[in-house]
Design an enzyme around this catalytic site. Structure first.
Site, short mmCIF file in Angstrom:
data_model
loop_
_atom_site.label_atom_id
_atom_site.label_comp_id
_atom_site.label_asym_id
_atom_site.label_seq_id
_atom_site.Cartn_x
_atom_site.Cartn_y
_atom_site.Cartn_z
N ASP A 1 -1.94 10.63 -2.19
CA ASP A 1 -2.30 9.56 -3.12
C ASP A 1 -2.68 10.12 -4.48
O ASP A 1 -2.61 9.43 -5.48
CB ASP A 1 -3.46 8.73 -2.55
CG ASP A 1 -2.94 7.84 -1.43
OD1 ASP A 1 -2.71 8.36 -0.33
OD2 ASP A 1 -2.74 6.64 -1.69
N ARG B 1 0.88 -1.18 0.00
CA ARG B 1 0.00 0.00 0.00
C ARG B 1 0.91 1.22 0.00
O ARG B 1 2.12 1.09 0.10
CB ARG B 1 -1.02 -0.01 1.15
CG ARG B 1 -0.68 -0.70 2.41
CD ARG B 1 0.44 -0.08 3.17
NE ARG B 1 0.20 1.34 3.38
CZ ARG B 1 1.12 2.25 3.56
NH1 ARG B 1 2.41 1.92 3.57
NH2 ARG B 1 0.84 3.52 3.75
N GLY B 2 0.27 2.40 -0.10
CA GLY B 2 1.09 3.60 -0.29
C GLY B 2 1.21 3.82 -1.79
O GLY B 2 1.57 2.88 -2.53
N ALA B 3 0.87 5.02 -2.25
CA ALA B 3 0.73 5.26 -3.69
C ALA B 3 1.94 4.82 -4.53
O ALA B 3 1.79 4.09 -5.52
CB ALA B 3 0.38 6.73 -3.92
N ARG C 1 -7.58 -0.74 -6.74
CA ARG C 1 -7.82 0.33 -5.75
C ARG C 1 -8.00 1.63 -6.54
O ARG C 1 -7.23 1.90 -7.46
CB ARG C 1 -6.63 0.48 -4.78
CG ARG C 1 -6.61 -0.59 -3.69
CD ARG C 1 -5.62 -0.24 -2.59
NE ARG C 1 -6.18 0.65 -1.60
CZ ARG C 1 -5.47 1.22 -0.63
NH1 ARG C 1 -4.17 1.01 -0.55
NH2 ARG C 1 -6.04 2.01 0.26
N GLN D 1 -1.81 2.51 9.96
CA GLN D 1 -0.55 2.56 9.22
C GLN D 1 0.53 3.33 9.98
O GLN D 1 1.71 3.05 9.84
CB GLN D 1 -0.76 3.21 7.85
CG GLN D 1 -1.49 2.35 6.83
CD GLN D 1 -2.97 2.67 6.80
OE1 GLN D 1 -3.54 3.02 7.83
NE2 GLN D 1 -3.60 2.54 5.66
N ASN E 1 -5.38 12.39 0.50
CA ASN E 1 -4.49 11.53 1.27
C ASN E 1 -5.32 10.78 2.30
O ASN E 1 -6.54 10.94 2.38
CB ASN E 1 -3.39 12.39 1.94
CG ASN E 1 -2.26 11.55 2.49
OD1 ASN E 1 -1.72 10.67 1.80
ND2 ASN E 1 -1.87 11.78 3.73
N LYS E 2 -4.67 9.97 3.11
CA LYS E 2 -5.36 9.12 4.09
C LYS E 2 -6.37 9.91 4.91
O LYS E 2 -6.11 11.04 5.31
CB LYS E 2 -4.30 8.47 4.99
CG LYS E 2 -4.80 7.51 6.03
CD LYS E 2 -5.69 6.43 5.49
CE LYS E 2 -5.07 5.61 4.38
NZ LYS E 2 -6.06 4.74 3.68
#
Ligand code: MRU
Length: 371
Positions: free
Chosen positions: A250, A51-53, A88, A209, A260-261
């Site tokens: 992201d 995960r993480g762009a 995703r 995270q 973002n998150k």
């Protein structure tokens, strides 16, 4: 970066085998798994093994390469692009990576496609690491400035403590990328240069995270940190305990809005109200040049509320990993995974080419070829 003293990246290939760190097991176990098929790559992204762009983008490129190795036809190429893009929705790096592969593969004969895409996937990993390293260098300059101000004495003549307190949300460290990270890269650069940094790590519910991954990374590297609940940041800012915020992205629109998150927006609001600089570390492959209005246009992933909010996983006092719930009914939950921070709350975008104002003009100054 280093894990147990050894250099490591999040994804690599060796002797024809693609391997990733399965991030679902961190921080309790460092588990390496391989990606042999398109389905493996899709599942790794959808189930958040990676995960993480930028890390999603790197995995998508390898996913295209393994799909084409198994079937090099045009139909397979197109199918791989569709399958991976659907895994995703929010991180634009995913579409960027598959598009790059399709464009390159179209130009070459089927028997050469797999080799070319593997080369591209490898090159992308090196480029990604370099971009993140550059972001770290630019971001460190901001920390240097804070350090210089901190050497001035307090008004009452007493010494300033000189610790630079940085707040970060989610995980935008090296495990969210190929190496170095985005938001944590300036912190690693500063720490490596001997600066006195301390990181406030937002826990980042529901998948934690921050608590699981950012804390693990910082621990491995020896950087001082404290995990805080997601609601603490504003309070710490009101009491002068945060010098600067660094977060990742992201998807950043061409106008500088940042997705973002979930929870990033609230941190930006608190930072704005307390005059705390709020920087977004944005490699150029996370900029969506076709989008103008983040709130209206960016697709926000909604994940299972029951699985991720209703139930939490952790290690008990006996070292056993368990899933527990704290709710009367874990099905009565909702789980929007990202939010959008409008550009007016962002002090600057730290890219691999320098620091831009969060605006179309600011971004175009650094990326004139996008005019
Ligand atoms: O759902 P995730 O863990 O893939 O989301 C990742 C983030 O939102 C990170 O904070 C981020 O900045 C993007 S990766 C550098």
């Amino acid at each position: 970066m280093r894990v147990n003293g050894q250099d490591m990246r999040t994804i690599w290939d060796k002797d024809g085998k693609v391997e990733i760190i399965d991030q679902r097991f961190l921080p309790h176990e460092l588990k390496i798994i391989s990606i042999e098929t398109l389905e493996d790559a899709r599942n790794a992204i959808a189930d958040m093994k990676v995960r993480g762009a930028p890390c999603i983008g790197a995995t998508a490129m390898y996913g295209m390469a393994v799909a084409v190795r198994n079937d090099p036809s045009d139909a397979s190429l197109k199918n791989a692009q569709q399958v991976l893009n659907a895994s995703r929705p929010t991180a634009v790096n995913l579409e960027w990576a598959t598009r790059e592969c399709v464009e390159a593969a179209r130009e070459i004969s089927e028997n050469k496609r797999a080799d070319i895409l593997f080369d591209m996937a490898r090159q992308n990993c090196d480029d990604d690491a370099q971009m993140c390293s550059n972001i770290g260098d630019y971001g460190k300059v901001l920390l240097d400035e804070i350090a210089q101000n901190k050497t001035k004495k307090h008004k009452d003549g007493s010494e300033n403590d000189k610790v630079i307190n940085i707040l970060t949300h989610c995980n935008a460290g090296w495990v969210a990328t190929v190496d170095w990270g985005t938001a944590i890269s300036p912190i690693y650069k500063a720490f490596n240069a001997g600066m006195n940094v301390h990181v406030w790590v937002d826990e980042t519910r529901p998948r934690s995270q921050g608590a699981r991954l950012t804390a693990w990374e910082l621990e491995q590297h020896g950087v001082p940190y404290t995990v805080i609940t997601d609601n603490s940041g504003g309070h710490l800012m009101q009491h002068g305990l945060v010098d600067i915020c660094f977060v990742g992205t992201d998807r950043t629109t061409a106008t500088g809005d940042v997705c973002n998150k979930i929870g990033t927006y609230l941190k930006a609001l608190a930072a704005f109200d307390n005059n705390v600089p709020f920087y977004v570390c944005a490699p150029s492959n996370s900029i969506d040049w076709d989008m103008q209005d983040g709130l209206k246009e960016i697709p926000i992933e909604v994940r299972s509320g029951e699985r991720e909010v209703g139930w939490i996983t952790g290690r008990d006092e006996d070292g056993i990993i368990r899933r527990v719930t704290t709710m009367p009914d874990p099905t009565k939950t909702r789980n929007d995974a990202f939010d959008v921070t409008p550009r007016k709350y962002i002090t600057g975008l730290i890219t691999e080419r320098g620091i831009a104002n969060a605006s179309r003009a600011g971004l175009l100054q650094l990326f004139p070829e996008k005019r």
